[in-house]
Design an enzyme around this catalytic site. Sequence first.
Site, PDB file in Angstrom:
ATOM      1  N   ASP A   1      -0.218 -21.370  15.250  1.00  0.00           N
ATOM      2  CA  ASP A   1       0.966 -20.830  14.564  1.00  0.00           C
ATOM      3  C   ASP A   1       1.959 -21.938  14.184  1.00  0.00           C
ATOM      4  OD1 ASP A   1       2.642 -18.588  13.727  1.00  0.00           O
ATOM      5  OD2 ASP A   1       3.919 -19.076  15.445  1.00  0.00           O
TER       6      ASP A   1
ATOM      7  N   ARG B   1       0.813  -1.236   0.000  1.00  0.00           N
ATOM      8  CA  ARG B   1       0.000   0.000   0.000  1.00  0.00           C
ATOM      9  C   ARG B   1       0.835   1.270   0.000  1.00  0.00           C
ATOM     10  NH1 ARG B   1      -4.596  -1.780   4.174  1.00  0.00           N
ATOM     11  NH2 ARG B   1      -2.740  -2.553   5.168  1.00  0.00           N
TER      12      ARG B   1
ATOM     13  N   GLU C   1      12.069 -22.682  20.311  1.00  0.00           N
ATOM     14  CA  GLU C   1      12.630 -21.407  19.843  1.00  0.00           C
ATOM     15  C   GLU C   1      13.088 -20.583  21.034  1.00  0.00           C
ATOM     16  OE1 GLU C   1      10.495 -19.791  16.138  1.00  0.00           O
ATOM     17  OE2 GLU C   1       8.897 -20.294  17.521  1.00  0.00           O
TER      18      GLU C   1
ATOM     19  N   HIS D   1       3.497 -26.738  10.939  1.00  0.00           N
ATOM     20  CA  HIS D   1       4.850 -27.322  10.952  1.00  0.00           C
ATOM     21  C   HIS D   1       4.914 -28.670  11.677  1.00  0.00           C
ATOM     22  CE1 HIS D   1       5.684 -23.418   9.454  1.00  0.00           C
ATOM     23  NE2 HIS D   1       5.931 -22.814  10.598  1.00  0.00           N
TER      24      HIS D   1
ATOM     25  N   HIS E   1       6.796 -23.521   5.285  1.00  0.00           N
ATOM     26  CA  HIS E   1       8.222 -23.434   4.928  1.00  0.00           C
ATOM     27  C   HIS E   1       9.039 -24.574   5.538  1.00  0.00           C
ATOM     28  CE1 HIS E   1       8.709 -21.327   8.810  1.00  0.00           C
ATOM     29  NE2 HIS E   1       9.994 -21.609   8.714  1.00  0.00           N
TER      30      HIS E   1
ATOM     31  N   LYS F   1       1.116 -19.182   5.092  1.00  0.00           N
ATOM     32  CA  LYS F   1       0.376 -19.532   6.283  1.00  0.00           C
ATOM     33  C   LYS F   1       0.221 -18.299   7.179  1.00  0.00           C
ATOM     34  CE  LYS F   1       2.314 -20.921  10.113  1.00  0.00           C
ATOM     35  NZ  LYS F   1       3.078 -19.902  10.822  1.00  0.00           N
TER      36      LYS F   1
ATOM     37  N   LYS G   1       8.004 -20.800  22.566  1.00  0.00           N
ATOM     38  CA  LYS G   1       8.906 -19.657  22.411  1.00  0.00           C
ATOM     39  C   LYS G   1       9.582 -19.404  23.757  1.00  0.00           C
ATOM     40  CE  LYS G   1       6.625 -17.533  18.514  1.00  0.00           C
ATOM     41  NZ  LYS G   1       7.439 -18.175  17.472  1.00  0.00           N
TER      42      LYS G   1
HETATM   43  C1  BG6 Z   1       6.647 -19.434  11.526  1.00  0.00           C
HETATM   44  C2  BG6 Z   1       5.918 -19.000  12.760  1.00  0.00           C
HETATM   45  O1  BG6 Z   1       5.791 -20.134  10.665  1.00  0.00           O
HETATM   46  O2  BG6 Z   1       7.731 -20.277  11.890  1.00  0.00           O
HETATM   47  C3  BG6 Z   1       6.849 -18.306  13.709  1.00  0.00           C
HETATM   48  O3  BG6 Z   1       4.854 -18.123  12.404  1.00  0.00           O
HETATM   49  C4  BG6 Z   1       8.082 -19.154  13.999  1.00  0.00           C
HETATM   50  O4  BG6 Z   1       6.189 -17.970  14.927  1.00  0.00           O
HETATM   51  C5  BG6 Z   1       8.696 -19.640  12.701  1.00  0.00           C
HETATM   52  O5  BG6 Z   1       8.998 -18.383  14.730  1.00  0.00           O
HETATM   53  C6  BG6 Z   1       9.808 -20.650  12.959  1.00  0.00           C
HETATM   54  O6  BG6 Z   1      10.475 -20.916  11.757  1.00  0.00           O
HETATM   55  P1  BG6 Z   1      12.001 -21.358  11.739  1.00  0.00           P
HETATM   56  O7  BG6 Z   1      12.278 -21.643  10.301  1.00  0.00           O
HETATM   57  O8  BG6 Z   1      12.791 -20.227  12.298  1.00  0.00           O
HETATM   58  O9  BG6 Z   1      12.077 -22.582  12.595  1.00  0.00           O
END
Ligand code: BG6
Length: 488
Positions: free
Chosen positions: A236, A50, A217, A241, A179, A149, A341
Amino acid sequence: MAEFVPVPSFDLVVFGASGDLALRKLFPSLFHRFKDGQIPIDSRIVGVARQALTRDAFRKSVSDGFVNLAKGDASSPEFQAFLDLIDYVALDATRADGPWDLLVQSLAGGKDKVRVFYLSTPPSVFGGICAQLRDAGLVSPLSRVVLEKPLGRDLASAKAINDAVAEVFSEDRVYRIDHYLGKETVQNLLVLRFANALFEPVWSRAAIDHVQITVAETIGVGSRGDYYDKSGAMRDMVQNHLLQLLCLVAMEPPNSVDADAIRTEKIKVLQALVPIGPNDVAAHSVRGQYREGLVESEPVKGYLEELGPGRTSSTETYVALKAEIANWRWSGVPFYLRTGKRLPSRRSEIVVTFRPPPHSLFDQGGEPNQLVMRLQPDEGMEMWLQIKEPGPGGLRVKSVPLDLSYETAFTLRYPDAYERLLMDVVRGNLSLFMRKDEVEAAWAWVDQVIAAWDATSSHPHPYTAGSDGPLQAALLMDRDGRKWRDLI
Ligand code: BG6
């Protein structure tokens, strides 16, 4: 030797181009593949957002993002050549009355090229953007759409998004990104299981005691609090994942590596997941929320303080689950999942613990064999075996790992997951993307766990940042006579 086979020249439009994901991941990934010679020089990349920015100002933000967020070096001639591929269109893509003609102009002459629309925007606008693309006449026969996502926040919203997107793009042109599937070590799971004859005979309830899947994490929610607070670790991380990792461990061998062969096997696993309802949610799940503490020796704020002054929230930043798969292969084998986290270390791994030998000949030992697949960091795998400890002093049994570290075994730059996934979109390979029914099956299972939490009015347990998560998660394992693998 890594080999970079060039993809056909393409046009890529990134919606949400000034966002964190685009600047931190997408543009740096594209640059790396450009530098490696995989992206033809006549490809075009158009950022859409935007903000009223000139093309040069946008190129500068791509460059700054590469330096500041992706820790790259933007001074090379290759990076300048990469910037030359990039155009920018300021447009509110949810509105029909925006300057869509500017985007049309920017893509002029590209009808015969692969055209990728990457929607790095909130999912609530996916359907609207697809409709605008169609109405602006931008959807060419070679167009495809990439959906970031989260795909909705529950089954109903995911279905509504899938249906709205399907009005414009047929399923074979929809690339739903998780991913994690682009990570090298996650792809290696398929190779490990299906290119080695060793594992299949023991890959079932006959020899496996349980499986642990951990995505830990150290980061907190940082500036993503607004999104995260409506989502939580379950939506999330687990819905996508962790369930994808579970599928790759548990699925039956597919007939081929074709996208649909793999995806069909994964969905069978999701459909076989035993529902966790209000009666068993307390025994099968634990939620947590971090409080202030020390992570990697640095003091960090608690979740609520990160959200902002005076905020309250019962969103979970940690989840542990005991999942069960009701099929012949896995009946009775728990899959323990945990993610959180502000844990003490960044560590994603899958641990397969085998049953102990049926009869113990030795006084010591008795540790079960474990196969540890380290997804990140320090990618690799360990096979823990019992050996005789050498030297005098009797027959001493010891548990030691056969340890393969990718870093030592292969000297290559570790590509970011997005690199492979972006190139797969251009190549038209859907294997590492989620099919509509797969996403919906994952939501169906996750929804009923969340509904069970709501029905029991339970709240996340507080845990200190830098700890292993709530004590209750350790108890979840302890009740079954098992233990999480250490996080440090
Ligand atoms: C994302 C989440 O899909 O994956 C995040 O939204 C998370 O909250 C992240 O931190 C972790 O990805 P990676 O590749 O750093 O393990």
